[in-house]
Design an enzyme around this catalytic site. Structure first.
Site, PDB file in Angstrom:
ATOM      1  CB  SER A   1      -0.856  -0.008   1.273  1.00  0.00           C
ATOM      2  OG  SER A   1      -1.454   1.254   1.472  1.00  0.00           O
TER       3      SER A   1
ATOM      4  CE1 TYR B   1      -3.872  -2.169   5.400  1.00  0.00           C
ATOM      5  CE2 TYR B   1      -2.955  -0.018   4.870  1.00  0.00           C
ATOM      6  CZ  TYR B   1      -3.617  -1.171   4.477  1.00  0.00           C
ATOM      7  OH  TYR B   1      -4.014  -1.313   3.156  1.00  0.00           O
TER       8      TYR B   1
HETATM    9  N1  LIG Z   1      -8.819  -0.494  -0.782  1.00  0.00           N
HETATM   10  C1  LIG Z   1      -7.747   0.273  -0.655  1.00  0.00           C
HETATM   11  O1  LIG Z   1      -7.826   1.527  -0.687  1.00  0.00           O
HETATM   12  C2  LIG Z   1      -6.392  -0.349  -0.507  1.00  0.00           C
HETATM   13  C3  LIG Z   1      -5.277   0.501  -0.564  1.00  0.00           C
HETATM   14  C4  LIG Z   1      -4.010  -0.045  -0.428  1.00  0.00           C
HETATM   15  C5  LIG Z   1      -3.859  -1.393  -0.233  1.00  0.00           C
HETATM   16  N2  LIG Z   1      -4.942  -2.202  -0.171  1.00  0.00           N
HETATM   17  C6  LIG Z   1      -4.724  -3.629   0.051  1.00  0.00           C
HETATM   18  O2  LIG Z   1      -5.359  -4.363  -0.967  1.00  0.00           O
HETATM   19  C7  LIG Z   1      -5.751  -5.637  -0.446  1.00  0.00           C
HETATM   20  C8  LIG Z   1      -7.217  -5.886  -0.754  1.00  0.00           C
HETATM   21  O3  LIG Z   1      -7.963  -4.871  -0.107  1.00  0.00           O
HETATM   22  P1  LIG Z   1      -9.471  -4.533  -0.486  1.00  0.00           P
HETATM   23  O4  LIG Z   1      -9.604  -3.077  -0.343  1.00  0.00           O
HETATM   24  O5  LIG Z   1      -9.853  -5.202  -1.749  1.00  0.00           O
HETATM   25  O6  LIG Z   1     -10.215  -5.211   0.764  1.00  0.00           O
HETATM   26  P2  LIG Z   1     -11.608  -5.976   0.900  1.00  0.00           P
HETATM   27  O7  LIG Z   1     -12.575  -5.520  -0.116  1.00  0.00           O
HETATM   28  O8  LIG Z   1     -11.949  -5.880   2.344  1.00  0.00           O
HETATM   29  O9  LIG Z   1     -11.225  -7.484   0.518  1.00  0.00           O
HETATM   30  C9  LIG Z   1     -10.382  -8.240   1.323  1.00  0.00           C
HETATM   31  C10 LIG Z   1     -10.408  -9.674   0.836  1.00  0.00           C
HETATM   32  O10 LIG Z   1      -9.491 -10.396   1.650  1.00  0.00           O
HETATM   33  C11 LIG Z   1     -10.192 -11.479   2.291  1.00  0.00           C
HETATM   34  N3  LIG Z   1      -9.582 -11.694   3.596  1.00  0.00           N
HETATM   35  C12 LIG Z   1      -9.479 -10.830   4.628  1.00  0.00           C
HETATM   36  N4  LIG Z   1      -8.878 -11.429   5.662  1.00  0.00           N
HETATM   37  C13 LIG Z   1      -8.599 -12.698   5.262  1.00  0.00           C
HETATM   38  C14 LIG Z   1      -8.004 -13.812   5.888  1.00  0.00           C
HETATM   39  N5  LIG Z   1      -7.568 -13.778   7.153  1.00  0.00           N
HETATM   40  N6  LIG Z   1      -7.888 -14.963   5.183  1.00  0.00           N
HETATM   41  C15 LIG Z   1      -8.331 -15.032   3.906  1.00  0.00           C
HETATM   42  N7  LIG Z   1      -8.908 -14.024   3.261  1.00  0.00           N
HETATM   43  C16 LIG Z   1      -9.037 -12.862   3.947  1.00  0.00           C
HETATM   44  C17 LIG Z   1     -11.651 -11.044   2.338  1.00  0.00           C
HETATM   45  O11 LIG Z   1     -12.538 -12.141   2.416  1.00  0.00           O
HETATM   46  P3  LIG Z   1     -13.048 -12.698   3.868  1.00  0.00           P
HETATM   47  O12 LIG Z   1     -13.393 -11.503   4.700  1.00  0.00           O
HETATM   48  O13 LIG Z   1     -14.228 -13.567   3.553  1.00  0.00           O
HETATM   49  O14 LIG Z   1     -11.933 -13.501   4.432  1.00  0.00           O
HETATM   50  C18 LIG Z   1     -11.752 -10.366   0.980  1.00  0.00           C
HETATM   51  O15 LIG Z   1     -11.879 -11.324  -0.052  1.00  0.00           O
HETATM   52  C19 LIG Z   1      -5.411  -5.603   1.046  1.00  0.00           C
HETATM   53  O16 LIG Z   1      -4.164  -6.214   1.258  1.00  0.00           O
HETATM   54  C20 LIG Z   1      -5.329  -4.131   1.349  1.00  0.00           C
HETATM   55  O17 LIG Z   1      -4.504  -3.836   2.462  1.00  0.00           O
HETATM   56  C21 LIG Z   1      -6.210  -1.706  -0.298  1.00  0.00           C
END
Ligand SMILES: NC(=O)c1ccc[n+]([C@@H]2O[C@H](COP(=O)([O-])OP(=O)(O)OC[C@H]3O[C@@H](n4cnc5c(N)ncnc54)[C@H](OP(=O)(O)O)[C@@H]3O)[C@@H](O)[C@H]2O)c1
Length: 250
Positions: A133, A146
């Site tokens: 990130s 984080y």
């Molecule tokens: N959105 C942003 O602005 C942003 C910015 C920078 C980086 N990121 C990174 O991008 C990645 C995806 O984020 P997102 O925004 O798409 O989040 P999201 O919509 O909350 O999706 C997270 C996904 O990870 C799964 N997950 C969470 N904890 C888990 C665990 N312990 N075991 C297996 N699966 C797990 C969730 O499914 P379940 O809950 O069913 O397990 C879901 O499929 C993350 O690493 C996040 O830190 C996001």
């Protein structure tokens, strides 16, 4: 046919990546803890996507899922995307939640890479991708664990990029800014330069295809954050004392 396994592929960025690769004709494996999220996001049996109910913080579970997928389907690309953050950013950390963030965001990436390398090193080919990130460029207030895990993922991947060249294995780190997903929908603060999840997935897929070592986006926001990372730290701390960009609460 090419094959990809995406951790956390049931919502948000991971789901959009899974759909993008499935639409390109790849065979896709995704994991998450909640099967209902998978069923809500994909047309089960029609989307060319296989679901594994796995917690990435459980080393045995994630290793078994990736081994099963690679044995029955293949493994050209592994995207360690699953991650969690803080919806409520407080000056005193919630330590229980912080430890969970370390288990999921850092150890979860390592466990997935370990499982993929069991397959990729003997074959001398493959690509590993981890979701960091732009929060990994600076110690951001209110999201200490984080920021720490995302910085660690960047350095972990940089090291592996050097080490795995000899096995013909590429390593890519992705550093998104704000992307509109269930993760950020829980935030109650300003999120400048927000990108829609399908757009984020297409930018990420292009960086993966180009085998970039590190890719941060959106460009302008990531430049600001990287410049903040190069400032003398006294200047950085002074800047972060402005309430408008410091989301940490008492
Ligand atoms: N959105 C942003 O602005 C942003 C910015 C920078 C980086 N990121 C990174 O991008 C990645 C995806 O984020 P997102 O925004 O798409 O989040 P999201 O919509 O909350 O999706 C997270 C996904 O990870 C799964 N997950 C969470 N904890 C888990 C665990 N312990 N075991 C297996 N699966 C797990 C969730 O499914 P379940 O809950 O069913 O397990 C879901 O499929 C993350 O690493 C996040 O830190 C996001």
């Amino acid at each position: 046919m090419k094959t990809v396994f995406i951790t956390g592929g049931t919502t948000g960025i991971g789901m959009e990546l899974a759909k993008l690769y499935a639409n390109k004709g790849w065979k896709v494996g995704v994991c998450g803890r909640d099967k209902l999220k998978f069923e809500a996001s994909f047309q089960v049996g029609r989307d060319n996507v296989t679901f594994y109910q796995v917690d990435v913080a459980n080393r045995d579970e994630i290793k078994k899922a990736i081994a099963d997928f690679s044995k029955s389907i293949g493994l050209d690309l592994l995207i360690a995307n699953a991650g969690i953050g803080y919806a409520y950013k407080t000056k005193v950390p919630d330590f229980e939640w912080s430890y969970r963030i370390v288990h999921v965001n850092l150890l979860g990436v390592m466990y997935a890479f370990e499982a993929a390398l069991d397959v990729m090193i003997p074959r001398s080919k493959g690509q590993l991708v981890a979701m960091s990130s732009i929060a990994g460029y600076n110690g951001l207030p209110g999201v200490s664990a984080y920021s720490a895990t995302k910085a660690a993922v960047q350095k972990y991947c940089e090291s592996l990029h050097l080490d795995l060249k000899q096995f013909n294995i590429d390593v890519t780190t992705i550093c998104p800014g704000f992307v509109d997903t269930p993760l950020t929908q829980a935030n109650d603060h300003m999120m400048p330069f927000m990108v829609k999840a399908p757009k984020a997935a297409s930018l990420i897929a292009r960086a993966i295809e180009k085998k970039k070592m590190i890719y941060a986006f959106p460009f302008f926001f990531s430049m600001i954050v990287r410049i903040m990372g190069m400032l003398p730290r006294t200047w950085y701390r002074a800047l972060m004392s402005f309430k408008a960009i410091n989301y940490s609460k008492d």
